[in-house]
Design a protein around this motif. Sequence first.
Motif, mmCIF file in Angstrom:
data_model
loop_
_atom_site.group_PDB
_atom_site.id
_atom_site.type_symbol
_atom_site.label_atom_id
_atom_site.label_comp_id
_atom_site.label_asym_id
_atom_site.label_seq_id
_atom_site.Cartn_x
_atom_site.Cartn_y
_atom_site.Cartn_z
ATOM 1 N N LEU A 1 0.850 -1.202 0.000
ATOM 2 C CA LEU A 1 0.000 0.000 0.000
ATOM 3 C C LEU A 1 0.883 1.247 0.000
ATOM 4 C CD1 LEU A 1 -1.847 -2.280 1.347
ATOM 5 C CD2 LEU A 1 -3.045 -0.407 2.419
ATOM 6 N N ASN A 2 1.882 1.233 0.897
ATOM 7 C CA ASN A 2 2.739 2.412 1.042
ATOM 8 C C ASN A 2 3.536 2.704 -0.232
ATOM 9 O OD1 ASN A 2 1.840 2.320 3.686
ATOM 10 N ND2 ASN A 2 3.579 1.102 4.357
ATOM 11 N N ALA A 3 3.784 1.652 -1.028
ATOM 12 C CA ALA A 3 4.589 1.820 -2.241
ATOM 13 C C ALA A 3 3.740 2.168 -3.465
ATOM 14 C CB ALA A 3 5.366 0.525 -2.520
ATOM 15 N N CYS A 4 2.433 1.961 -3.365
ATOM 16 C CA CYS A 4 1.580 2.040 -4.566
ATOM 17 C C CYS A 4 1.210 3.488 -4.908
ATOM 18 C CB CYS A 4 0.308 1.229 -4.324
ATOM 19 S SG CYS A 4 -0.874 1.366 -5.665
ATOM 20 N N PRO A 5 1.538 3.961 -6.115
ATOM 21 C CA PRO A 5 1.200 5.345 -6.466
ATOM 22 C C PRO A 5 -0.307 5.596 -6.514
ATOM 23 C CG PRO A 5 2.114 4.166 -8.369
ATOM 24 C CD PRO A 5 2.265 3.264 -7.178
ATOM 25 N N VAL A 6 -1.087 4.575 -6.778
ATOM 26 C CA VAL A 6 -2.543 4.762 -6.822
ATOM 27 C C VAL A 6 -3.083 4.910 -5.393
ATOM 28 C CG1 VAL A 6 -4.737 3.699 -7.508
ATOM 29 C CG2 VAL A 6 -2.739 3.510 -8.996
ATOM 30 N N TYR A 7 -2.664 4.005 -4.504
ATOM 31 C CA TYR A 7 -3.111 4.102 -3.107
ATOM 32 C C TYR A 7 -2.693 5.441 -2.503
ATOM 33 C CZ TYR A 7 -3.547 3.444 1.875
ATOM 34 O OH TYR A 7 -3.877 3.643 3.195
ATOM 35 N N ARG A 8 -1.477 5.855 -2.802
ATOM 36 C CA ARG A 8 -0.949 7.080 -2.190
ATOM 37 C C ARG A 8 -1.737 8.320 -2.617
ATOM 38 N NH1 ARG A 8 4.174 7.678 -0.367
ATOM 39 N NH2 ARG A 8 4.800 9.133 -1.984
ATOM 40 N N GLU A 9 -2.387 8.251 -3.771
ATOM 41 C CA GLU A 9 -3.205 9.380 -4.220
ATOM 42 C C GLU A 9 -4.638 9.311 -3.680
ATOM 43 O OE1 GLU A 9 -2.288 12.141 -5.656
ATOM 44 O OE2 GLU A 9 -0.241 11.395 -5.658
ATOM 45 N N THR A 10 -5.177 8.087 -3.601
ATOM 46 C CA THR A 10 -6.609 7.984 -3.278
ATOM 47 C C THR A 10 -6.876 7.642 -1.825
ATOM 48 O OG1 THR A 10 -6.651 5.623 -3.793
ATOM 49 C CG2 THR A 10 -7.144 7.133 -5.603
ATOM 50 N N GLY A 11 -5.895 7.044 -1.135
ATOM 51 C CA GLY A 11 -6.159 6.524 0.205
ATOM 52 C C GLY A 11 -6.962 5.247 0.109
ATOM 53 N N GLY A 12 -7.301 4.673 1.262
ATOM 54 C CA GLY A 12 -7.884 3.330 1.267
ATOM 55 C C GLY A 12 -9.377 3.252 1.061
ATOM 56 N N HIS A 13 -10.117 4.326 1.389
ATOM 57 C CA HIS A 13 -11.578 4.208 1.330
ATOM 58 C C HIS A 13 -12.091 3.974 -0.086
ATOM 59 C CE1 HIS A 13 -11.879 6.566 5.357
ATOM 60 N NE2 HIS A 13 -11.614 5.285 5.522
ATOM 61 N N ALA A 14 -11.346 4.490 -1.066
ATOM 62 C CA ALA A 14 -11.804 4.370 -2.461
ATOM 63 C C ALA A 14 -11.916 2.904 -2.893
ATOM 64 C CB ALA A 14 -10.847 5.110 -3.386
ATOM 65 N N TYR A 15 -11.185 2.006 -2.220
ATOM 66 C CA TYR A 15 -11.211 0.593 -2.620
ATOM 67 C C TYR A 15 -12.500 -0.098 -2.177
ATOM 68 C CZ TYR A 15 -6.312 1.184 -3.869
ATOM 69 O OH TYR A 15 -5.142 1.610 -4.447
ATOM 70 N N GLY A 16 -13.239 0.555 -1.267
ATOM 71 C CA GLY A 16 -14.536 0.011 -0.856
ATOM 72 C C GLY A 16 -14.442 -1.311 -0.122
ATOM 73 N N SER A 17 -13.259 -1.626 0.373
ATOM 74 C CA SER A 17 -13.061 -2.907 1.049
ATOM 75 C C SER A 17 -12.074 -2.668 2.177
ATOM 76 C CB SER A 17 -12.470 -3.905 0.042
ATOM 77 O OG SER A 17 -11.772 -4.929 0.708
ATOM 78 N N ILE A 18 -12.129 -3.482 3.220
ATOM 79 C CA ILE A 18 -11.141 -3.262 4.280
ATOM 80 C C ILE A 18 -9.742 -3.612 3.783
ATOM 81 C CG2 ILE A 18 -12.613 -3.480 6.318
ATOM 82 C CD1 ILE A 18 -11.092 -6.382 6.209
ATOM 83 N N TYR A 19 -9.663 -4.426 2.746
ATOM 84 C CA TYR A 19 -8.354 -4.723 2.155
ATOM 85 C C TYR A 19 -8.140 -3.726 1.016
ATOM 86 C CZ TYR A 19 -9.022 -9.006 4.766
ATOM 87 O OH TYR A 19 -9.250 -9.897 5.775
ATOM 88 N N SER A 20 -7.307 -2.733 1.261
ATOM 89 C CA SER A 20 -7.120 -1.697 0.241
ATOM 90 C C SER A 20 -5.755 -1.846 -0.421
ATOM 91 C CB SER A 20 -7.261 -0.317 0.884
ATOM 92 O OG SER A 20 -6.431 -0.231 2.022
ATOM 93 N N GLY A 21 -5.453 -0.913 -1.326
ATOM 94 C CA GLY A 21 -4.159 -0.939 -2.007
ATOM 95 C C GLY A 21 -4.017 -2.172 -2.890
ATOM 96 N N PRO A 22 -2.786 -2.458 -3.320
ATOM 97 C CA PRO A 22 -2.575 -3.574 -4.252
ATOM 98 C C PRO A 22 -3.095 -4.920 -3.740
ATOM 99 C CG PRO A 22 -0.637 -2.185 -4.165
ATOM 100 C CD PRO A 22 -1.559 -1.666 -3.119
ATOM 101 N N ILE A 23 -2.891 -5.209 -2.446
ATOM 102 C CA ILE A 23 -3.377 -6.515 -1.957
ATOM 103 C C ILE A 23 -4.899 -6.530 -1.969
ATOM 104 C CG2 ILE A 23 -3.116 -5.825 0.488
ATOM 105 C CD1 ILE A 23 -2.895 -9.393 -0.971
ATOM 106 N N GLY A 24 -5.529 -5.393 -1.655
ATOM 107 C CA GLY A 24 -6.988 -5.331 -1.705
ATOM 108 C C GLY A 24 -7.496 -5.498 -3.127
ATOM 109 N N ALA A 25 -6.733 -4.954 -4.081
ATOM 110 C CA ALA A 25 -7.151 -5.023 -5.485
ATOM 111 C C ALA A 25 -7.124 -6.454 -6.025
ATOM 112 C CB ALA A 25 -6.253 -4.128 -6.341
#
Length: 485
Positions: free
Chosen positions: A326-350
Amino acid sequence: MSVRVGKTDRAAAFPVAAKTALKNDQLRANVRRATDTIRGKRALRVEEMPDWQQLRDTASAIKAHTLRHLDEYLVEFEKNCELAGGKVHWARDADEANAIAIGLIRQYSEGNSHVEVIKVKTMTSDEVQMNVALEAAGITPIETDLADMIVQMGHDEPSHIVVPALHRNRFEVRDLFRETMHRPELTAEPEDLTGAARAYLRERFLKVKIGVSGANFAIAETGGVCVVESEGNGRMCLTMPDVLISLIGVEKVIPRFEDLEVFLQLLPRSATGERMNPYNSLWCGVHAGDGPKAFHVILLDNGRTKLLHDEMERETLECIRCGACLNACPVYRETGGHAYGSIYSGPIGAILSPQLQSLEHSRSLPYASTLCGACYEVCPVKINIPEILIHLRGRVVREDQATLGGKLAVENLAMQGAAAAFQSQRRYEAAQRLAQAGQMLFRKGDQLENLPGMAGGWTKYRDLKAIPKQSFRDWWKSRSKGASA
Ligand code: SF4
């Protein structure tokens, strides 16, 4: 069986939620500052490990081996846990896990009308929405991990798998504490805030008799469970209540006690940039006069065993939830975790949420990535996230193409047209001439701008060169003619 992953089924699709998140400057600044700090610390701690790559290989091999023999290791864990005095329950999905937990809490609360339980390190319980189920059953859950407590007090959602309240800065936390704890004098100094949280939680640790925890690892060889954390709240929650219920995803099992040696080096460095976790709690069954008098483990499937059949999908279950991707992902770093709509956010959530739910509610998530590979580079168990994202995108496309709407969708028609053109030189050259003529309306110098429809999504944010008047093939032909003349 109904698989739920947090509130994914009610959440907006990623592209919609991400647009909202991008407008929130405060949230983006908070996320960027926090992830920058953790990334910096992680890099320092990794640099000082000469055998880091070997550790990653070993961890990946242990996980891959365990998942290939998961049935055997789970049964071994159950046997050894019960020999030590614990009791293992099996839950196929969220509803079963919640029903087992509620049944146990009622059993041990002896008809008390108002029951409170303290909770810690329970991302799996967020996955099954346990707090919602407990409250509906008249049971009050109290989160004791500081970040989880902030999320619960703010009626918020976690935005990071290691630091759930990472989207909040200390001034926002101060305001929340002032209001919820009725402490108007609180400042935003970290000492003040942690002091207030400590006083608030100590009171609950001392009076609440039932604890609910998650786990980082379940060890088949001993039937023991391991939780690692930084605050000590976990240690209190695991040792002070009379009854401990641990909800554990089936993929958390590892074969031997000595395997911990590998993971306890990789996890803290990857998660928080610490050499080791300040608190490593390991417990095994029950012991007279020490710790909880009753210990229950709920082993949760919730879509996990379905992933075991496919080698690539199975790799997702190797995750040790360190949050480094998550900390390394340029997408997560721009949007934060809520945009993923799941408690598993960032690349692993995706990759995890769409697979647990068979893509149902999270089919946009495999596209929430630039495929830059930063997640793969930092993953301590070497999960090839970009490869799995591409694999899942393929599944989304094939599922779409199987429906009439999908067959007639503009994107599908465009791709089918492109495939047909690329299969024949004649068709390819005809398409090229058509595009050369059609681009005149959108050409500005040697660039194309404001393309219509889906292609507009590209030209809105990126440069696109116009198709040159003379193609390479035409130039080659004219050059060859010139040479032979
Ligand atoms: S996928 Fe890898 S980097 Fe991401 S949380 Fe899991 S273990 Fe950590």
